[in-house]
Each structure stands twice: as C-alpha cells, then as structure tokens.
Design a protein around this motif. Structure first.
Motif, short mmCIF file in Angstrom:
data_model
loop_
_atom_site.label_atom_id
_atom_site.label_comp_id
_atom_site.label_asym_id
_atom_site.label_seq_id
_atom_site.Cartn_x
_atom_site.Cartn_y
_atom_site.Cartn_z
N ARG A 154 5.14 112.59 -3.55
CA ARG A 154 5.96 111.60 -2.85
C ARG A 154 7.31 111.30 -3.58
NH1 ARG A 154 3.04 108.28 -5.71
NH2 ARG A 154 1.93 110.25 -6.25
N GLN B 161 -2.67 117.43 -7.99
CA GLN B 161 -1.55 117.40 -8.80
C GLN B 161 -1.57 118.88 -9.65
OE1 GLN B 161 -0.71 114.25 -11.47
NE2 GLN B 161 1.69 114.93 -11.47
N ARG C 137 2.31 111.61 0.29
CA ARG C 137 1.09 110.94 -0.09
C ARG C 137 0.86 111.28 -1.47
NH1 ARG C 137 0.40 112.70 5.34
NH2 ARG C 137 -0.24 110.95 6.75
N VAL C 138 0.72 112.60 -1.91
CA VAL C 138 0.33 112.84 -3.14
C VAL C 138 1.65 113.33 -3.91
CG1 VAL C 138 -0.99 114.65 -4.38
CG2 VAL C 138 -1.90 113.55 -2.42
N GLY D 234 4.02 112.60 -8.53
CA GLY D 234 2.98 113.41 -8.21
C GLY D 234 3.34 115.03 -8.25
N PHE E 131 -0.32 106.75 -8.99
CA PHE E 131 0.46 107.31 -9.86
C PHE E 131 1.41 106.28 -10.67
CE2 PHE E 131 -1.94 110.38 -8.56
CZ PHE E 131 -1.44 111.23 -7.60
#
Lengths: 355, 355, 355, 355
Positions: free
Chosen positions: D11, B353, D8-9, D29, A3
């Motif tokens: 964050r 997401q 992780r996703v 994210g 990201f």
C-alpha cells in the motif's frame, strides 16, 4: 487497518525509526474546517517528551512537530495531514557498529525471524519513539471530538496501587498520578529501580467523558474491540480492560449489571453504576468510557541477561543507551491519544451509517 | 475490516439474529485445495452447542451447519465459503409482542441509541448466538494453520481459580476445566447460581502452540493487537491479556524478560520463560501464544432490575427466555475459534509480505 | 475491499457458484430505519432475470430473493442484510462429469493457474450468475440514495450505435435500448448471432441524476475511480468511460471544459456542458454522473475453438449449456446496481468526513 | 484502501499540496531485503519531471526524493518507507492572494462543495504534482516485481494516432511516442496548442510483460478492476481499457476469443491473440497485461472561460501559472507507476492466498 495504519474512516499512518532522520504520521480522513496549527499538537507532545524528570529517559528530544500538508489558512482542508518530527538526539554510537545480541523481552529476535533484516539501532521501528506520532495524531483526533474529555493517569506502578483519586493531582507529579501519597511512594520506587538499573511495570487508566450513546458498532467494529486493539498496540502493553475488566469475572450478575433510571433532569437516563465502562454490545452507552492497560517493565535493564546472537550462539544482552525505568509513565499520553483516535474514527463511522 | 467482517486477507463476515430464520458466515480469502466438508466444522460447533448439560442454556439448537459455496469435489476452491445454520428453537413468544424495557448490562439501550430501531427478540444481532458462526469460521481457519494446536479452557469461574493443570481433564467436565477438583467445585457454584437465577463470570485462557516465529507485524497490525480485538469482540468479554498480562505490571524487568539460550537440539532457541505470551513487538516468537479473556456474568438474571423503557419511563427488567448461568463456559470454543481466525490471517499476511 | 467484498462503509460481499445450491450477498453498513422487503428487490432482479426473451439465455431461474437478516418489522436495523437466491435450474449434466478443456476467452485457464482447482460447472464462481446478487444488493443501495435516479441502457450493440434517445423506449424492448429504430435493427443482429451460435458485444451507459456536488474524495477514493473499478468488475467488461471518456482525448481544452454560470433560478450553478460526466477531481459536481462500459462478446459460441485441456494437451472448446448471445443486454441492470452501490457508499463516506 | 491510500497488502499513502513545503508518500507492506536507495527512484522521477522540454510546464522542480525510513544498510526492512520531495519552485504569487473564480474543468468547484474550504494555490491537493509521489512509490513497486517489465507510451495525441510501433523510439522523443513519424507530427500539434494557450488530450498505453498467470482475484479484487481504479485515479483521466477495450464490443465472439495451443517449447501455452489484455475473470493469464487510458485536455487554457466565483457570481476564469499543454505526456510515467503498484500488490495478495 493494517501494518502501520490505524482506523477506518479517520485513519493515521506512522513511519520512522528511532535513529533515522525523522519520524512522521499521515492523518487521513480528517474533517475539513478545523482550526489546526502546530500549537494544537505541541503541548501534547511535550507531556510525553523524554528527559523532563529524572524518572524518564535522558534522551533529549525537543520533539518539535511540523505540519507539512492538509492545512490552509489555519484550517484543515480534508486532505491528508502530514506531521513530521526530526530526530535530534539519536546517538547511534550508543548502539555500536553491528547488531548486538538479541535483547530478551524486546522485539529484536521476532523482527529478525520475520524480516531477516532490521534496523537494530535503538529498537528501530519497534522503538517506543514511534508513539510520539500517535500523540501528534491524537492531538488532531481531539479536535474531531471536542465534545469528549479524555484523561489518562497511572493507577498502579511497580505493583503499588493508588488509594485515592484527585484529578488535580495528575498534573502535579511526574507520574500522571491522581493520588499525592502514591506519587510520593512512587518516587522512591522509580529512583530505586533507576539506580539499580532495573525497571518497573505500571497500569494506566483512561476515562473519556462526553461520549454520546451510540458510537461503535456490532460485531467486529465494536468500540471496545477497537479500544482493545489500540491499547494492546502500544509498546510494552500486555493487557487491556474495559470498565470492571477482569474484576467483572468475579462479580455476580446482580452486582455487575448497571441499573438505569430516568434522570430527574430529563434527557439521558441515570446509570447506578458503570461496570460496563461505557460500552455495551460494542456501542457507547453515554457513560464514561473507561479503558485500562498494563505495561510490562521494560527489558532494558543493566543486569546482563542470557541470550543468543544473530548467529544463534550463546551471548549476553547488556543494555546500553538511555532508557525509561518505567515506560508506563510516558505511556499515559500515548493511551490518551489512542483513545482519542479510536473515538474520532467511531464518531465519523457512526454518522456515516446513522446520519 | 469493519462492522461485521473480521480479518484482512483471511476474512469472515457474519450475519443473522438470534430469532431470525438462520445465521451465517462468509469466509473469504481461504487458500484453495484444502479438504473441507461439514464434518470438519460440526464437531467444533457441537462443543459450543447449548443444552448439552444443565450448566448451559436449555435452548435446543442442533446447530447443523451447511456449506453453500466455495467447496468443489471436497476441496476449497479459493472462492468465498458460505456457511449457514438454521435457527430451529427460536421461541419468539418468550419475548412477548413488543420491545421489553431495556435490560441493564445488555446492549438493548445502546442499540436503540445508535439505530433508533432494533430486533429485540432474544438480543437480536447482539445475541451470543452469533458466536456459533465464529466457531464455524474458526473451523475453516484451523485448516489453514495445521501446524498450530489451539487449546482453550477456563482458569477461573465465579472467582474460583484452578490449582492444577491436566490437559486431559478439559474434555471430561462440562466446564472445559483442566483441574478436576476445581471442576467439582464449579458444579456447585453454577448449580447454585442457576437455581438462584443468578449468573457468574469466568476467565478463559487459550494457548496456541506451533506458531512459528515471525507472524504478526508492527505497528498497528500487531498479532497481539489483533488477538486483543478478537477477544474483546466476543460477547460479555471485558478484558484481554497476553502472556503475563496485568501480572507483568507487577514484575521487575529482571523477572519479566524471557531469557534465551541456544537449543541443545539446534534449531529455534530455548526460552527460559514465556511472560511475553509468545509475542514480542507484535510478532510471534515461536513460543506458545497465550491469550486470556474475562467474561462478565450475564445480565440475564431472575432478580428484577431497575431500568427504563424505550419511552424513558421507569421500569423493571425481568429476564425471560433460557439463559446460560455462566456464558464463559460456552465462550471457550469461541475464544479458540477467534485465535484460529487471527492466526490464519496472520499466516497469510506474513507470506504476503515475506514470501 | 477485497476479493468478494466491495465498498468501504456501505459494503457487500457475494458468494456462490453458478451450479451450487444457492448464491447470496451480505450487505453491511446499511443505515437503519429504511423500509425494506423482498418486494423492494425482486423487481430489479426480474429485469436481469434470464429467459425473458429469445435474446437471452434460456436458463429458467425465478431468482426469487429471500432476506434472512437485518430487517425487523419491515425496517433495516443497521445489522448485516443477508440475501439469498436458490439456484433452481442448474443443469450440471450440461457440463459433463469432468472438467472440459479450457474455454478461450473465459476464466477457466486463469482460475486453474491461480487456484489449481476450480468449480468448472457453468463457470463456477466466474459465472455471470454472481451478478444477480449485485442487482439484489444494488436494490438495497438505491434505498440509501433516494435523491438519485439511476438509469442504464445500451447505446451500442454489435457495433451498431443508437441515433436517438427516448427514455420511454428503454422499457419497451428487450435490449434496454432508448432508440426504437436501433432496437428493431438489434433484433435482427441478435437473432442472427443466436442462430449462428455466435455472440455480440455491446456498450452500456448509465446516468445518475440527483447526485449532489461533493460526493467522492481525492486521491485514491475518487468517485470516478470507484465507478471504474465497479464497472470493470462486471463480467465481460473491458472498458470504462466517465463523461466524454476516450472522446475527451480528441477535444481541445476549449471544447472540453464545462463552463459554468449562475443559475437564473438561484442555487446550484448552471453548467453549459457535461464532458466531465459529473465528476471533477474525483468529486461529484452536481451534474449527472455518466458512466459507460464496454462488454465483449461472450466466448460461449458454437464454433469449436482451438485450446488446451488441463493436462496441457491440444483440445477443442465446444460450448454446451445455454448462453446469452449478447451478455451486454442483461448487463444493464447490473451496471445500474453497481452505480447505486458506489453512490451509496460515497454518500455515507461523505457524511462521515464532512458531516 | 481509501482516500489517500491505494492498495491492500502493498500500500502507499500520499500527502502534500502543489504549493506546500513538500509532498510525500508512505509505502507500507513492502517486502524486506530489497536493495533500495534514492538512486532506484530518482531516474523514474526524472522521466516525469517538468521543464525538460518546451512541451511541458516550465515549472522547474528538481524533484529530488529523499528516503526517510524503512531502509537500513541499503535494504528495505519491511517497515514503512517514507519518501519526501521538497517543493522548490512553488510560485504562490502566480496565484494571487485570494481564491480565484472556479476554473471550469478543474476540481475547484467540487472541492469547495465538498469541503467548504480548500488550498486553491496551484490546484492544491488536486494538482497533478501529487503524481510525482506515485512515480516514486511505483519505483519501489518495480523492485517487488522484478519479473515484470512495464513499458508505457502514448498511442494518440490530439486525436492523431500512431501508425507504427518501435519500442526504441519511445525514449528518443519528448512524447514517449513509439512512432518517429507521429512524434514529428505531435511536435507541431503541441507547439501550436502551446502558442495558442490551448491544450490537447492524449491516449496512453502500458504493457506489462512477464506477469505470470494467476495474479488477481475474483470478484471485486479483480486485477483489471484494480487497474481500472488505478488508471482512473490519475488526474485528467476519463477512460480506461483493458486489452481490446471498447473495440471488443465491436467484435464477434469468434474474433474476440483468444485461442490457445500447447507451446512447442513446453511450459505455458501459446495464445493466438490477446484481446483479453492478459486478464480473464480478473486473473492474469500469463499474456502481456495491456492497459490504456484517455487523458482529457487540461482546462488550464489562456482563453477566458465563463464561470462563477465562490460567492456564486458570474466571473471569468483566466489561467495563470505554468501549465502543460498536454498533461498526457507526463502522464505516461505515472501510468507505468500505477501499473507497477497494482501488480506488486497483487503479487503479494496472490502468495498470501495461494502460497
């Protein structure tokens, strides 16, 4: 990583939109004890700053960076370095009061398809304004790799390629062009594009000398793969080459191999050519690392373009706001910064694994 | 993530050397409930397998894949999937009993500079044999993105470019060439190179159709940046393009923008061109995703090349072993696999997401 | 990083199920040039191996490890190290032909809720058999931190705590117990539990001496946070302590601080206590690093337990198969391995950032 | 991920020192389309804010958060959310003009050993002031998991444990104490400690209800392992428990298993107990997730402590500045925030893999 963060050990995260109050970056994993102040960063930002010649956007941003953390008594502490630039000349009114039709060639449509919602003022998060923070972070990265000299320049603008190379010329013209004759021709090209409300593409090259042999890694942390990701992540970039690049596909094995011989001076061997662009098997060879990227012409042009609006109806995209006729020009400092950031990360990764 | 792992949520890690007992991959983060057996993987491996025509290396590897974990009662369980291929035809004796001089254009020197020690048999870890595991992992990735069709082919070999495109031709010749006339010419080119002990470069293209708008992400997790890293990570690749690629740098903004209009059939809009290659601002647009990579000619050629040995003394590199005269040919299934792996990861990241 | 990989620079990924053909690990990021053969790993596996006394499961697994990559001429090459152990004594028939009712206290229900599908034979991926690969990977990690001595032992079993500490005792009893008297008592406890088809919990402690001051990092890469994740990731663990742990919450600031004074011998200072367990602010202090973890009693007990089956109907869970009456015993080598793996990673991370 | 980023996703990355101009966080994210303004964050910060009772530090920080990016027209855009809090009451003079002797029990010595240089004003980067940004980021995380209710409280202070539990009490006393009688006793304890210039430890518990079964993952991305890392990363924490925690080690398998039966109301089964604390095999079971952490007493006490200075000479550490007599109190909102952050990440990770 993912990201809005780039890098593995030496990492930076950027935030901010074109027309928000500020943009910023957090640089993490920086070695301690490096001398760092705003004066180490500002000159690099000034090279990228808009409004310095008639060939770039007339938006007037001082792009004055502030360091908010990670430095004490003039030295980096190893803690995250927060860098902020206030947006000063963000004329939201240039963009009206509601989302304009999707501008073809821009990320408008893709963002809406992904997020269902976006900050459409001046491109929002997709604006190349974000690249200012890459340059700021890249200035920190340069301090991590003082043994490396990184120099970027344009080798082609609007399809017109340089004929000669004089490093001293790069700073003497508004195009980072190493060929005075080409720079003179490019003035005419960009002026014509600007007056016609059109835009031009460009190809930038960046050479990093002083990279020792051994940085990088197989197989998915390859130095060239990371450079490719870094280059392609820059706004408007559509192609990346290392060394001979696509040209290598037209050579024979005899032509392309970079023969070696012992150096008459001892030490590292002498290479008879550098088609590899300084990277073999994902690892630096000690030769100059050579990266080339292609910028498309920006889609911000005066000619109305057929498009749709957010409701799916036919519409026309008409560019307002102030734009660069050739985004590749200001892309040169950004490319340099990304190369610095990749090299800093790989220097640290190399000493992690190999001591 | 790093070194020998690729991907963020859908990830794979490869291991193994050209002349070790086996090579393997661990695919992690795979959704559960997908039907998976060796039969889903083997056909893709067979397309890449060496020794299938006189135009590729005569090393004879059955490349029979075994699934050792992550599948139960024919379905993926969500646990890591271990894939292994035994090395069968690894003639170590082709490589002598001690490290040969560094082969210019190969990773020998760079590896030694990095690690001070390497498995020099057949390229060791740097061997393109590793790409078999990418193809195996890519076969799993394809199951994750059934809505997408991925097709790769060569568009150029030895500098000779295709003139026409017929998808049906791709499977009819040993070059993954979509142009029968070009394929016929390439036979001659590769035969000549093979007989001369020389090698040729190539350019491969891969098109993924069916990718919905919205996959990918700004700013450093861009779909095109990940594709660039994926492409550049393939052995012998020196350049990556998305859509119009370097050609975009020679277009005007008017030519390059991909105008849109409402589809007469409703639904997604119609694009009037695809210079963007299906990605804008790092996010898919719903158009076909187009990636192109350039393979250099392999440095494994019969002509002795000036080089040095590990002691730094002048030497000659003489190629032994069995090699591909054009590594780009067998690179086509590898490119397809890498595209599948990137898309699978981005599909999962997108739903992480955006739900 | 995630799912089945642990670590940042020194990383390992495990795969395999309890009753599949094999289990394995891929160790990545390992420094090159370390002497490594199966003989460096096997002794550690033997310490964890089942069936060595009447106090552990009677499953008979030789747990013979094979190295399939990453080592050449007896030295690590820097390439990923693939470790494999074949499952030999996997009696699937112990588990019947279809999924049994969910065993309370096991992961059966949670896995099905997550994946909708699971390998239920012997716990599948959730089986503690996976920890064999941690021990194997940990053996490699130990080679990365030769300056560190890592010693684990049980301090409590079935609620019965040790009274004394004699390091030499640890290897003399089947409980890794540093107190001969306690070991004698534990024989009775475990025998009784085993005969009753019951199970017992335990507390293990691990001390790493020789860790220099400076490993670890603020704020989310803290050494103690990584140790906590490592410890809690071990099957059946429900608590982790560093140093004084929960006991610190009952001390005053005066009691808890670890006063320092110059060492009479020069060099590192002398600490007057070690409530911190060798970590302050996430960074090692040079004192011994002390980690403690609590193992719950396994839920594999002979007494039928009220539960539901996959259809949601009331059922009884009846344990078949061969189980450890106290999983904490064989957890000691696993804890040691995880500590080694965390320390190896942090050593490399430290030199990445700080040289 | 590492250093100053967590998750992780979903964050977040924090930056800033105790006595620098500001502290901040970048949340990346985050799903788009969530209503977010400073009003969603400020109340949580206010709960943690110092100077609200005589039981916490008298430093007066309004802790007013500003959102600088990632929100447009009141909704998150999917772009990174930059959160900043200015440091207002940072009295550097409390800390003198040069680095004081290392304060035992603080991170001073460890930082210097790692970095050779540190911002020693008020703890610099190691200050618990950083936890304000965790609370701010956690407020965003709460919006990602609206199905979950997260409630933290102290269960023990200075070794004095609660006897009863009344959720309504938590907000009625300055200790986040669910037991009015205990809260009354704790007033006395903290007053005494404060007057004596001493400090006390505490144990906090946090319960998350509404977490559906299926979040989390084997083997190294376990929900409980991530909670353990999150808890242990909080300043002054030395222990983490899930569910029965260390107490589970003293139970028999019969006592510890959480039997299940079909719910009389249909839907999720009924559990007869929750020793597991809502997590089995690293995956949520649908039961309340229960985390407990132990705070040590802060080492900032009035009693001079034997120590050394940066030159290695014997010295005395004398605490200046304004400190919390029990850092565990203000740690409660921090624990809640970390639990929210872990759960948000795992919710997104779960839907990444499992749709």
């Amino acid at each position: 990583m993912s990201f809005n963060t780039f890098g593995r050990v030496f990492r930076f995260t950027t935030w901010g939109e074109s027309h928000g109050p500020a943009i910023g970056a957090v640089v993490d994993g920086c070695p301690p004890g490096l001398g760092l102040s705003e004066d180490d960063i500002q000159p690099w930002l000034d090279r990228r700053r808009p409004g310095q010649s008639r060939f770039t956007t007339q938006r007037r941003e001082p792009d004055a960076v502030r360091i908010l953390s990670g430095v004490f008594e003039g030295l980096t502490t190893g803690a995250p370095i927060s860098l902020v630039i206030d947006n000063v000349d963000a004329r939201t009114k240039d963009y009206g009061e509601s989302a304009p039709p999707y501008r073809p060639g821009h990320a408008d449509y893709a963002y809406d398809m992904k997020y269902g919602h976006r900050d459409w003022r001046g491109g929002g998060r997709a604006s190349a304004r974000e690249t200012a923070m890459r340059v700021a972070a890249g200035a920190v990265a340069r301090l991590v790799v003082p043994e490396v000299t990184i120099r970027g320049y344009l080798v082609e603008l609007g399809g017109d390629r340089i004929d000669g190379f004089d490093a001293d010329e790069i700073g003497r013209n508004p195009f980072f062009c190493p060929d005075a004759a080409a720079a003179a021709r490019w003035e005419g090209l960009v002026d014509a594009a600007r007056k016609a409300g059109s835009s031009l593409g460009a190809v930038a090259e960046c050479v990093a000398t002083g990279v020792p042999a051994g940085w990088g890694a197989p197989v998915y942390g390859k130095l060239d793969a990371d450079l490719a990701a870094a280059g392609m992540s820059i706004n408007a970039v559509k192609g990346v080459e290392i060394g001979a690049g696509f040209g290598a596909a037209r050579l024979s094995g005899e032509e392309n191999g970079d023969a070696m011989r012992p150096s008459p001076h001892g030490g590292a061997p002498e290479f008879l050519s550098n088609h590899a662009g300084g990277v073999a098997g994902g690892i630096s060879t000690g030769q100059p690392v050579v990266v080339r990227i292609a910028f498309k012409p920006t889609s911000s042009i005066l000619t109305p373009v057929e498009t749709i609006d957010a409701a799916g109806n036919a519409a026309e995209a008409v560019t307002k706001g102030r734009h660069d006729p050739c985004v590749g020009i200001r892309g040169v400092p950004v490319l340099e910064a990304m190369v610095a950031l990749v090299l800093a990360d790989h220097k640290l990764l190399h000493r992690a694994q190999c001591g």
